[in-house]
Scaffold this motif. Structure first.
Motif, mmCIF file in Angstrom:
data_model
loop_
_atom_site.group_PDB
_atom_site.id
_atom_site.type_symbol
_atom_site.label_atom_id
_atom_site.label_comp_id
_atom_site.label_asym_id
_atom_site.label_seq_id
_atom_site.Cartn_x
_atom_site.Cartn_y
_atom_site.Cartn_z
ATOM 1 N N ALA A 128 0.827 -1.204 0.000
ATOM 2 C CA ALA A 128 0.000 0.000 0.000
ATOM 3 C C ALA A 128 0.863 1.257 0.000
ATOM 4 C CB ALA A 128 -0.929 -0.002 1.210
ATOM 5 N N ARG A 129 1.906 1.273 0.835
ATOM 6 C CA ARG A 129 2.774 2.459 0.909
ATOM 7 C C ARG A 129 3.553 2.656 -0.385
ATOM 8 N NH1 ARG A 129 3.722 0.076 5.907
ATOM 9 N NH2 ARG A 129 5.823 -0.601 5.273
ATOM 10 N N LEU A 130 4.110 1.572 -0.936
ATOM 11 C CA LEU A 130 4.846 1.678 -2.195
ATOM 12 C C LEU A 130 3.933 2.179 -3.318
ATOM 13 C CD1 LEU A 130 7.093 -1.531 -2.224
ATOM 14 C CD2 LEU A 130 7.892 0.833 -2.285
ATOM 15 N N THR A 131 2.696 1.667 -3.338
ATOM 16 C CA THR A 131 1.758 2.082 -4.375
ATOM 17 C C THR A 131 1.452 3.571 -4.266
ATOM 18 O OG1 THR A 131 0.763 -0.118 -4.468
ATOM 19 C CG2 THR A 131 -0.534 1.712 -5.330
ATOM 20 N N ARG A 132 1.167 4.042 -3.064
ATOM 21 C CA ARG A 132 0.874 5.465 -2.882
ATOM 22 C C ARG A 132 2.028 6.331 -3.353
ATOM 23 N NH1 ARG A 132 -1.539 3.804 2.090
ATOM 24 N NH2 ARG A 132 0.363 4.332 3.231
ATOM 25 N N ARG A 133 3.235 5.914 -3.006
ATOM 26 C CA ARG A 133 4.389 6.731 -3.375
ATOM 27 C C ARG A 133 4.610 6.724 -4.879
ATOM 28 N NH1 ARG A 133 10.367 6.998 -0.756
ATOM 29 N NH2 ARG A 133 11.130 8.569 -2.177
ATOM 30 N N MET A 134 4.562 5.559 -5.500
ATOM 31 C CA MET A 134 4.826 5.468 -6.933
ATOM 32 C C MET A 134 3.734 6.169 -7.750
ATOM 33 S SD MET A 134 7.690 4.071 -6.834
ATOM 34 C CE MET A 134 8.673 3.052 -5.733
ATOM 35 N N GLU A 135 2.491 6.050 -7.319
ATOM 36 C CA GLU A 135 1.405 6.735 -8.021
ATOM 37 C C GLU A 135 1.576 8.248 -7.916
ATOM 38 O OE1 GLU A 135 -1.653 5.529 -9.697
ATOM 39 O OE2 GLU A 135 -0.259 3.853 -9.955
ATOM 40 N N ALA A 136 2.036 8.714 -6.748
ATOM 41 C CA ALA A 136 2.281 10.150 -6.578
ATOM 42 C C ALA A 136 3.405 10.616 -7.480
ATOM 43 C CB ALA A 136 2.604 10.458 -5.120
ATOM 44 N N GLN A 137 4.481 9.829 -7.570
ATOM 45 C CA GLN A 137 5.598 10.192 -8.450
ATOM 46 C C GLN A 137 5.165 10.205 -9.912
ATOM 47 O OE1 GLN A 137 8.918 7.561 -7.591
ATOM 48 N NE2 GLN A 137 9.645 8.856 -5.925
ATOM 49 N N ALA A 138 4.242 9.326 -10.256
ATOM 50 C CA ALA A 138 3.760 9.263 -11.640
ATOM 51 C C ALA A 138 2.827 10.424 -11.965
ATOM 52 C CB ALA A 138 3.042 7.938 -11.886
ATOM 53 N N GLY A 139 2.398 11.154 -10.929
ATOM 54 C CA GLY A 139 1.544 12.306 -11.158
ATOM 55 C C GLY A 139 0.118 11.954 -11.545
ATOM 56 N N GLU A 140 -0.331 10.766 -11.130
ATOM 57 C CA GLU A 140 -1.686 10.347 -11.475
ATOM 58 C C GLU A 140 -2.722 11.243 -10.784
ATOM 59 O OE1 GLU A 140 -3.181 7.803 -13.477
ATOM 60 O OE2 GLU A 140 -1.209 8.189 -14.355
ATOM 61 N N PRO A 141 -3.665 11.833 -11.530
ATOM 62 C CA PRO A 141 -4.681 12.679 -10.908
ATOM 63 C C PRO A 141 -5.629 11.874 -10.016
ATOM 64 C CG PRO A 141 -5.147 12.355 -13.236
ATOM 65 C CD PRO A 141 -3.775 11.800 -12.997
ATOM 66 N N ARG A 142 -5.856 10.608 -10.378
ATOM 67 C CA ARG A 142 -6.659 9.705 -9.548
ATOM 68 C C ARG A 142 -5.823 8.465 -9.272
ATOM 69 N NH1 ARG A 142 -12.413 8.588 -12.035
ATOM 70 N NH2 ARG A 142 -12.563 7.529 -10.013
ATOM 71 N N PRO A 143 -4.954 8.522 -8.261
ATOM 72 C CA PRO A 143 -4.003 7.429 -8.014
ATOM 73 C C PRO A 143 -4.703 6.083 -7.795
ATOM 74 C CG PRO A 143 -3.480 9.350 -6.676
ATOM 75 C CD PRO A 143 -4.813 9.599 -7.278
ATOM 76 N N TRP A 144 -4.103 5.048 -8.363
ATOM 77 C CA TRP A 144 -4.615 3.699 -8.138
ATOM 78 C C TRP A 144 -4.379 3.313 -6.692
ATOM 79 C CZ3 TRP A 144 -2.825 -1.025 -6.444
ATOM 80 C CH2 TRP A 144 -3.626 -2.144 -6.736
ATOM 81 N N ARG A 145 -5.379 2.648 -6.105
ATOM 82 C CA ARG A 145 -5.274 2.164 -4.737
ATOM 83 C C ARG A 145 -5.596 0.683 -4.705
ATOM 84 N NH1 ARG A 145 -9.271 5.620 -1.252
ATOM 85 N NH2 ARG A 145 -10.654 4.809 -2.883
ATOM 86 N N MET A 146 -5.093 0.004 -3.672
ATOM 87 C CA MET A 146 -5.374 -1.420 -3.559
ATOM 88 C C MET A 146 -6.878 -1.676 -3.501
ATOM 89 S SD MET A 146 -2.350 -2.553 -0.917
ATOM 90 C CE MET A 146 -2.910 -4.255 -0.770
ATOM 91 N N GLY A 147 -7.624 -0.723 -2.942
ATOM 92 C CA GLY A 147 -9.068 -0.886 -2.844
ATOM 93 C C GLY A 147 -9.780 -0.852 -4.187
ATOM 94 N N ASP A 148 -9.057 -0.440 -5.239
ATOM 95 C CA ASP A 148 -9.662 -0.440 -6.575
ATOM 96 C C ASP A 148 -9.827 -1.851 -7.132
ATOM 97 O OD1 ASP A 148 -9.721 2.292 -6.456
ATOM 98 O OD2 ASP A 148 -7.961 2.596 -7.733
ATOM 99 N N ALA A 149 -9.074 -2.805 -6.582
ATOM 100 C CA ALA A 149 -9.146 -4.193 -7.046
ATOM 101 C C ALA A 149 -9.986 -5.017 -6.074
ATOM 102 C CB ALA A 149 -7.734 -4.782 -7.161
#
Length: 216
Positions: A128-149
């Motif tokens: 979860a933490r790695l995903t939040r950080r990488m999505e933020a670095q990618a500049g995603e306006p709606r970051p993917w979260r584990m809860g999306d799956a």
């Protein structure tokens, strides 16, 4: 790693910044067939331990986590921007013709011992933490979260990974940025890199401007 004094970087904040900005590390360990290397994105917890703690996960099918039981010593290599340096960029080359090409780069070697973590809470939190950080670095306006799956899908995937935790015992930094050249040669190389215009060349040029020179 061979580190001449003029290329040594030992400021903890500078070393940590490179690891955090370029988290894809090369995990090197000794396996049953000799040296092994895996390319793994790491989380760096700077507050855990005297030199911080690295955390990552690998596929359960990857033998690296089993190898750690017998050989826990590990090295993780993090590389920042790098760039080729042509001798033509040095004004002194056109006077003496006694210069050769080189490469400028910034790297950090993190030494430590691997501990294997298989508990779901650790793995779920890490992912979860790695995903939040990488999505933020990618500049995603709606970051993917584990809860999306679907929860059952995530639970199944967690069964197929294993956690790695490395308490860092030593950080070694090498900033090879033409510190051993005189001011006009450094400025010539900086100008040429800036003229190339790509992100990596500009990053190396900026680091060269910030690096304290060995010579006046």
């Amino acid at each position: 790693m061979y580190v001449p004094a003029h290329f040594e970087e030992n400021r903890p904040d500078t070393l940590r910044e490179l690891i955090e900005r370029y988290p894809l590390g090369i995990l090197v360990n000794v396996g049953e067939n000799g040296l092994d290397a895996n390319h793994v994105p790491f989380e760096f917890d700077t507050a855990a331990g005297p030199h911080g703690t690295l955390r990552a996960h690998v596929a359960r099918a990857n033998p690296v986590w089993r190898e750690a039981a017998g050989q826990p010593e590990a090295l993780v290599i993090f590389r920042g921007p790098s760039a080729y340096i042509s001798p033509n960029w040095y004004p002194s080359k056109h006077e003496t013709h006694r210069l050769v090409p080189t490469y400028n780069y910034m790297v950090v070697h993190a030494h430590g011992r691997m501990v294997i973590r298989e508990d779901e809470a650790f793995l779920r939190g890490l992912v979860a933490r790695l995903t939040r950080r990488m999505e933020a670095q990618a500049g995603e306006p709606r970051p993917w979260r584990m809860g999306d799956a679907p929860p059952e899908f995530i639970a199944q995937l967690l069964e197929h990974i294993v956690g790695i935790e490395i308490e860092v015992t030593r950080l070694v930094g090498k900033w090879k940025l033409s510190q051993n050249r005189d001011a006009r040669d450094r400025l010539g190389a900086i100008a040429a890199l800036e003229a190339l215009g790509d992100d990596e060349s500009r990053a190396v040029a900026a680091a060269m401007r910030a690096a304290p020179p060995e010579l006046g």
